[in-house]
Design an enzyme around this catalytic site. Sequence first.
Site, short mmCIF file in Angstrom:
data_model
loop_
_atom_site.label_atom_id
_atom_site.label_comp_id
_atom_site.label_asym_id
_atom_site.label_seq_id
_atom_site.Cartn_x
_atom_site.Cartn_y
_atom_site.Cartn_z
CD GLU A 148 -2.91 -1.18 2.34
OE1 GLU A 148 -2.83 -0.31 3.20
OE2 GLU A 148 -3.78 -2.06 2.35
CG ASN B 275 -0.54 -7.02 -1.44
OD1 ASN B 275 -1.07 -7.70 -2.33
ND2 ASN B 275 -1.08 -6.86 -0.24
CG HIS C 50 -9.77 -6.02 0.97
ND1 HIS C 50 -10.02 -7.09 1.81
CD2 HIS C 50 -8.45 -5.76 1.07
CE1 HIS C 50 -8.88 -7.45 2.39
NE2 HIS C 50 -7.91 -6.67 1.95
CD GLU D 125 -4.46 -7.92 1.81
OE1 GLU D 125 -5.35 -7.24 2.35
OE2 GLU D 125 -3.26 -7.63 1.86
CG ASP E 171 -12.49 -9.27 2.27
OD1 ASP E 171 -12.41 -8.32 1.46
OD2 ASP E 171 -12.09 -9.19 3.45
C1 XIL Z 1 -5.97 -6.19 8.49
C2 XIL Z 1 -6.28 -7.36 9.41
O1 XIL Z 1 -7.23 -8.19 8.78
C3 XIL Z 1 -6.82 -6.86 10.73
O2 XIL Z 1 -6.95 -7.94 11.67
C4 XIL Z 1 -5.88 -5.80 11.31
O3 XIL Z 1 -6.46 -5.24 12.48
C5 XIL Z 1 -5.62 -4.70 10.30
O4 XIL Z 1 -5.10 -5.27 9.11
N1 XIL Z 1 -4.91 -4.64 3.72
C6 XIL Z 1 -3.85 -5.40 4.17
C7 XIL Z 1 -4.02 -6.26 5.38
O5 XIL Z 1 -2.83 -5.46 3.49
O6 XIL Z 1 -2.82 -6.38 6.10
C8 XIL Z 1 -5.11 -5.74 6.28
O7 XIL Z 1 -5.31 -6.69 7.33
C9 XIL Z 1 -6.38 -5.51 5.49
C10 XIL Z 1 -6.16 -4.48 4.42
#
Ligand code: XIL
Length: 301
Positions: A115, A157, A193, A221, A223
């Site tokens: 990020e 990422n 996401h 990641e 969802d």
């Molecule tokens: C999130 C976790 O799921 C949570 O448990 C934590 O509190 C915060 O981080 N992008 C990412 C992940 O790259 O590391 C993040 O994970 C979600 C968003």
Amino acid sequence: MGAALAAPALRNEPDYAYTASQQYDIVVSENSFKFDLIEPTPGKFTFADADRLVAFAHAHGQQVRGHTLVWVQQAPQWAKAIHNRDQLIAVMRNHIHAVVSHFKGRVAQWDVVNEAFTGYGTLSTDSFWQQTIGDDYLDLAFQFAHEADPDAKLFYNDFLAEGVNAKADGILAFVKGMRARGIPIDGVGFQGHIAVNPDLVSYAANMKRFNDAGFETAYTEVDVGLHLPASQAELQDQATTYAGMLNVCLQAPNCHTFVTWGFTDRHSWISSQIPGYGDALPFDVALNPKPAYWAMINRLT
Ligand code: XIL
């Protein structure tokens, strides 16, 4: 096919661990590899939870993705308090060398930097890494990771770069520049996401241009959060979304990794992130497969 696993659940819930062991061949730790948890005080490393995940993966023949080495969030205060470029580079080098060499040969892919870009496709200046080191902090991070494990695949990422947009444009231009400078970067991870019914044509076009530029890609990641309570129709839309996204990866010659951010609605960050939303994953709270699971199985078979 992978899932991010939560350390407390992996420790305390045998049914959770069992499903993770049977259904996936890649695992990621949701938090245990992050800087503030793995190096809470300078030079003192707490590998217990990360080691447990790696041992779990080894016991079940699974690959591990390491997430993540350099990120503005979940970084310790002591590192953010450093305002000298050389000192912060030394901290970064030591952190990356220690963590990557600890897992050398046991972590197949690393999210080296997470990020770093804005929605406009520019390098974010909101990061202490960028502010103290400068724009070359990404180059340095990838070099340090490669020094520690030359065989690991190294990824950049980010989120909201799944489709063709300004952010993805900026990332593509930047990683091409890294390659041109001789920086060891293998691929780009798109977090995924997302909401239901994304523009999969655009996702596929984006995959293709990273492929054409010689990068591996991954969905890292995924969802698909739903407004609660979710109706049957929304669960069907979610299933179509998961299968469609998996299809984009399967059709892209350079996409070999599809990871969801968790796997059961029992443990998901979505409800804390977007209040009122949830039900984002392919298994329900009782670990029963949802329509999203069957849609992905259908696509895979
Ligand atoms: C999130 C976790 O799921 C949570 O448990 C934590 O509190 C915060 O981080 N992008 C990412 C992940 O790259 O590391 C993040 O994970 C979600 C968003």
